[in-house]
Design a protein around this motif. Structure first.
Motif, PDB file in Angstrom:
ATOM      1  N   ASN A 199       7.307  -7.732   1.116  1.00 37.99           N
ATOM      2  CA  ASN A 199       7.831  -6.574   1.420  1.00 37.99           C
ATOM      3  C   ASN A 199       7.359  -6.117   2.998  1.00 37.99           C
ATOM      4  O   ASN A 199       8.154  -5.401   3.607  1.00 37.99           O
ATOM      5  CB  ASN A 199       7.499  -5.576   0.371  1.00 37.99           C
ATOM      6  N   THR A 250      10.925   6.711   2.488  1.00 38.81           N
ATOM      7  CA  THR A 250       9.293   6.318   2.621  1.00 38.81           C
ATOM      8  C   THR A 250       8.935   6.835   4.216  1.00 38.81           C
ATOM      9  O   THR A 250       9.910   7.665   4.744  1.00 38.81           O
ATOM     10  CB  THR A 250       9.366   4.891   2.554  1.00 38.81           C
ATOM     11  N   ILE A 286      15.908   4.256   2.509  1.00 38.71           N
ATOM     12  CA  ILE A 286      14.943   4.648   1.254  1.00 38.71           C
ATOM     13  C   ILE A 286      13.877   5.685   1.702  1.00 38.71           C
ATOM     14  O   ILE A 286      13.341   5.561   2.880  1.00 38.71           O
ATOM     15  CB  ILE A 286      14.377   3.395   0.613  1.00 38.71           C
ATOM     16  N   TYR A 321      15.697  -5.510  14.778  1.00 39.06           N
ATOM     17  CA  TYR A 321      15.549  -5.462  13.166  1.00 39.06           C
ATOM     18  C   TYR A 321      16.547  -5.785  12.486  1.00 39.06           C
ATOM     19  O   TYR A 321      16.038  -6.578  11.598  1.00 39.06           O
ATOM     20  CB  TYR A 321      15.484  -3.634  12.925  1.00 39.06           C
ATOM     21  N   ILE A 324       8.134   1.266  -0.405  1.00 42.55           N
ATOM     22  CA  ILE A 324       8.683   0.208  -1.572  1.00 42.55           C
ATOM     23  C   ILE A 324       7.720  -0.780  -2.081  1.00 42.55           C
ATOM     24  O   ILE A 324       7.832  -0.876  -3.419  1.00 42.55           O
ATOM     25  CB  ILE A 324       9.939  -0.424  -0.712  1.00 42.55           C
ATOM     26  N   SER A 351       0.521  -9.340   8.182  1.00 45.16           N
ATOM     27  CA  SER A 351       1.338 -10.525   8.006  1.00 45.16           C
ATOM     28  C   SER A 351       1.483 -11.310   9.529  1.00 45.16           C
ATOM     29  O   SER A 351       2.352 -12.073   9.342  1.00 45.16           O
ATOM     30  CB  SER A 351       2.726  -9.825   7.413  1.00 45.16           C
ATOM     31  N   VAL A 404      -2.368  -3.322   6.083  1.00 43.46           N
ATOM     32  CA  VAL A 404      -2.954  -3.580   7.458  1.00 43.46           C
ATOM     33  C   VAL A 404      -3.527  -2.427   7.943  1.00 43.46           C
ATOM     34  O   VAL A 404      -4.513  -2.559   8.637  1.00 43.46           O
ATOM     35  CB  VAL A 404      -1.782  -4.257   8.239  1.00 43.46           C
ATOM     36  N   SER A 405      -3.028  -1.251   7.979  1.00 43.76           N
ATOM     37  CA  SER A 405      -3.334  -0.161   8.557  1.00 43.76           C
ATOM     38  C   SER A 405      -3.969   1.180   7.691  1.00 43.76           C
ATOM     39  O   SER A 405      -4.520   1.855   8.352  1.00 43.76           O
ATOM     40  CB  SER A 405      -1.934   0.502   9.163  1.00 43.76           C
ATOM     41  N   SER A 416       0.762  -1.168  -0.004  1.00 42.33           N
ATOM     42  CA  SER A 416      -0.096   0.141   0.010  1.00 42.33           C
ATOM     43  C   SER A 416       0.836   1.304   0.053  1.00 42.33           C
ATOM     44  O   SER A 416       0.472   2.456  -0.441  1.00 42.33           O
ATOM     45  CB  SER A 416      -0.992   0.067   1.269  1.00 42.33           C
ATOM     46  N   ARG A 417       2.012   1.136   0.498  1.00 41.09           N
ATOM     47  CA  ARG A 417       2.856   2.447   0.677  1.00 41.09           C
ATOM     48  C   ARG A 417       4.486   2.073   0.458  1.00 41.09           C
ATOM     49  O   ARG A 417       4.674   0.831   0.271  1.00 41.09           O
ATOM     50  CB  ARG A 417       2.722   3.099   2.113  1.00 41.09           C
TER      51      ARG A 417
HETATM   52  N1  LIG Z   1      12.640   2.554   3.966  1.00 43.86           N
HETATM   53  C1  LIG Z   1      13.753   2.064   4.276  1.00 43.86           C
HETATM   54  O1  LIG Z   1      14.770   2.850   4.259  1.00 43.86           O
HETATM   55  C2  LIG Z   1      14.085   0.717   4.149  1.00 43.86           C
HETATM   56  C3  LIG Z   1      15.561  -0.005   4.026  1.00 43.86           C
HETATM   57  C4  LIG Z   1      15.831  -1.273   4.420  1.00 43.86           C
HETATM   58  C5  LIG Z   1      14.646  -2.130   4.227  1.00 43.86           C
HETATM   59  N2  LIG Z   1      13.279  -1.676   4.175  1.00 43.86           N
HETATM   60  C6  LIG Z   1      12.293  -2.854   4.138  1.00 43.86           C
HETATM   61  O2  LIG Z   1      11.593  -2.450   3.128  1.00 43.86           O
HETATM   62  C7  LIG Z   1      10.161  -2.951   3.637  1.00 43.86           C
HETATM   63  C8  LIG Z   1       9.100  -1.672   3.210  1.00 43.86           C
HETATM   64  O3  LIG Z   1       9.595  -0.507   3.809  1.00 43.86           O
HETATM   65  P1  LIG Z   1       8.812   0.890   3.595  1.00 43.86           P
HETATM   66  O4  LIG Z   1      10.066   1.740   3.998  1.00 43.86           O
HETATM   67  O5  LIG Z   1       8.229   1.108   2.387  1.00 43.86           O
HETATM   68  O6  LIG Z   1       8.082   0.852   4.839  1.00 43.86           O
HETATM   69  P2  LIG Z   1       6.771   1.748   5.173  1.00 43.86           P
HETATM   70  O7  LIG Z   1       6.744   2.933   4.242  1.00 43.86           O
HETATM   71  O8  LIG Z   1       6.405   1.757   6.357  1.00 43.86           O
HETATM   72  O9  LIG Z   1       5.590   0.787   4.298  1.00 43.86           O
HETATM   73  C9  LIG Z   1       5.363  -0.296   4.766  1.00 43.86           C
HETATM   74  C10 LIG Z   1       4.406  -1.140   4.067  1.00 43.86           C
HETATM   75  O10 LIG Z   1       4.310  -2.690   4.732  1.00 43.86           O
HETATM   76  C11 LIG Z   1       2.795  -3.100   5.073  1.00 43.86           C
HETATM   77  N3  LIG Z   1       2.852  -3.207   6.328  1.00 43.86           N
HETATM   78  C12 LIG Z   1       3.308  -2.952   7.457  1.00 43.86           C
HETATM   79  N4  LIG Z   1       3.296  -3.858   8.437  1.00 43.86           N
HETATM   80  C13 LIG Z   1       2.437  -4.944   7.803  1.00 43.86           C
HETATM   81  C14 LIG Z   1       1.738  -6.150   8.359  1.00 43.86           C
HETATM   82  N5  LIG Z   1       1.820  -6.587   9.788  1.00 43.86           N
HETATM   83  N6  LIG Z   1       0.949  -6.810   7.531  1.00 43.86           N
HETATM   84  C15 LIG Z   1       0.874  -6.459   6.153  1.00 43.86           C
HETATM   85  N7  LIG Z   1       1.348  -5.230   5.753  1.00 43.86           N
HETATM   86  C16 LIG Z   1       2.099  -4.423   6.547  1.00 43.86           C
HETATM   87  C17 LIG Z   1       2.260  -1.215   5.134  1.00 43.86           C
HETATM   88  O11 LIG Z   1       0.800  -1.326   4.954  1.00 43.86           O
HETATM   89  P3  LIG Z   1      -0.163  -0.220   5.622  1.00 43.86           P
HETATM   90  O12 LIG Z   1      -0.077   1.029   4.643  1.00 43.86           O
HETATM   91  O13 LIG Z   1      -1.451  -0.810   5.617  1.00 43.86           O
HETATM   92  O14 LIG Z   1       0.439   0.032   6.779  1.00 43.86           O
HETATM   93  C18 LIG Z   1       3.031  -0.596   3.933  1.00 43.86           C
HETATM   94  O15 LIG Z   1       2.573  -1.190   2.736  1.00 43.86           O
HETATM   95  C19 LIG Z   1      10.073  -3.211   5.019  1.00 43.86           C
HETATM   96  O16 LIG Z   1      10.374  -4.732   4.971  1.00 43.86           O
HETATM   97  C20 LIG Z   1      11.381  -2.616   5.494  1.00 43.86           C
HETATM   98  O17 LIG Z   1      11.768  -3.370   6.590  1.00 43.86           O
HETATM   99  C21 LIG Z   1      13.088  -0.264   4.041  1.00 43.86           C
END
Ligand SMILES: NC(=O)c1ccc[n+]([C@@H]2O[C@H](COP(=O)([O-])OP(=O)(O)OC[C@H]3O[C@@H](n4cnc5c(N)ncnc54)[C@H](OP(=O)(O)O)[C@@H]3O)[C@@H](O)[C@H]2O)c1
Length: 246
Positions: free
Chosen positions: A94, A193, A191, A158, A21, A68, A41-42, A18-19
């Motif tokens: 993701n 986000t 990243i 983490y 990456i 998840s 989820v949220s 939904s948001r």
């Molecule tokens: N951003 C970074 O710098 C970074 C760096 C390395 C790795 N990552 C990894 O990349 C992935 C995505 O990160 P992001 O930065 O895009 O995060 P984000 O902007 O916080 O988005 C998180 C996404 O995951 C969903 N989500 C979270 N908890 C969930 C659950 N319990 N069940 C189902 N969906 C769930 C959220 O859904 P809702 O919108 O419904 O809440 C949203 O679509 C994560 O695994 C994170 O650890 C991120």
């Protein structure tokens, strides 16, 4: 190739689409020709908006509420996807959360939730999706470069979860090799986000290339791993972090 296969649209399921990456990955996979189901989820608002945008652009998408941390919800999301679009060709796992606290202050509830979503949820999503996946399919996880170097105080749990994903991917790659399903892990650095909101200036200073990454840059790697040209790569973790861990 049969006529049926020639016209069949490929199907992808993005857990946490939904948001950030995950949304960028879903958008890119639609551009690549996939019908895409995405879980949330949220933020139903974000998920539904993304589905509308994809459909307005002529693509096919489906939003499914599925925490998840909930095994039954993961299985139901797979079932909904197959019911709507047919067998799965690619799954992007993701969904992940980041909670930071030093070891003296880390609460049990936060610990359990991170393990449930970032490790158990990844395994169960792969297990459920690959049970409904065509041979020759693709599994892509989103780990983190913290699997290589924790880098930030308070990130032990983490980093542990993301190291678990990198290792899990190797074992599952072996399990699924007989079905020609490839299993690979992307390890982003910082990243831009919601997850990094408010921390971009500090993170920028830690990246040798002098900037944080954009979700679409990670989505480009997802596109490669989901595509036909990556068929000889499996069990790999690909780091995309501007040189952060070098
Ligand atoms: N951003 C970074 O710098 C970074 C760096 C390395 C790795 N990552 C990894 O990349 C992935 C995505 O990160 P992001 O930065 O895009 O995060 P984000 O902007 O916080 O988005 C998180 C996404 O995951 C969903 N989500 C979270 N908890 C969930 C659950 N319990 N069940 C189902 N969906 C769930 C959220 O859904 P809702 O919108 O419904 O809440 C949203 O679509 C994560 O695994 C994170 O650890 C991120």
């Amino acid at each position: 190739m049969s006529d049926d296969m020639a016209v069949r649209q490929k199907v992808a399921l993005v857990f946490g689409g939904s948001r950030g990456i995950g949304a960028a990955a879903a958008t890119r996979l639609v551009q690549d020709g996939f019908a895409v189901a995405l879980t949330y989820v949220s933020r139903p608002d974000k998920a539904e908006q993304l589905v509308r945008t994809i459909e307005e652009g002529g693509g096919r998408a489906l939003a499914v509420e599925a925490d998840s941390a909930d095994p039954a919800a993961i299985r139901a999301a797979v079932a909904r996807t197959v019911q709507r679009f047919g067998p799965i060709d690619a799954v992007v796992v993701n969904a992940g959360i980041l909670r930071l606290a030093t070891v003296d202050a880390f609460g049990l509830e936060d610990l359990d939730r991170m393990l449930a979503i970032n490790i158990r949820g990844v395994f169960l999503a792969i297990q459920a999706a690959t049970a409904q996946m065509r041979d020759g399919g693709r599994v892509i996880t989103i780990g983190s470069n913290t699997a290589i170097r924790a880098s930030i105080r308070g990130s032990s749990v983490y980093a542990m979860t993301k190291a678990a994903v990198a290792t899990m991917v190797k074992g599952i790659a072996l399990d699924l090799a007989p079905r020609r399903i490839t299993v690979n892990n992307i390890q982003p650095g910082p990243i831009d986000t919601d997850m990094t909101e408010g921390h971009i200036p500090a993170l920028t200073g830690m990246v040798p290339l002098g900037r944080v990454g954009q979700p679409r840059e990670v989505a480009t790697l997802v596109s490669y791993l989901a595509g036909d040209e990556s068929g000889y790569m499996t069990g790999a973790s690909l780091t995309i972090d501007g040189g952060f861990v070098l």
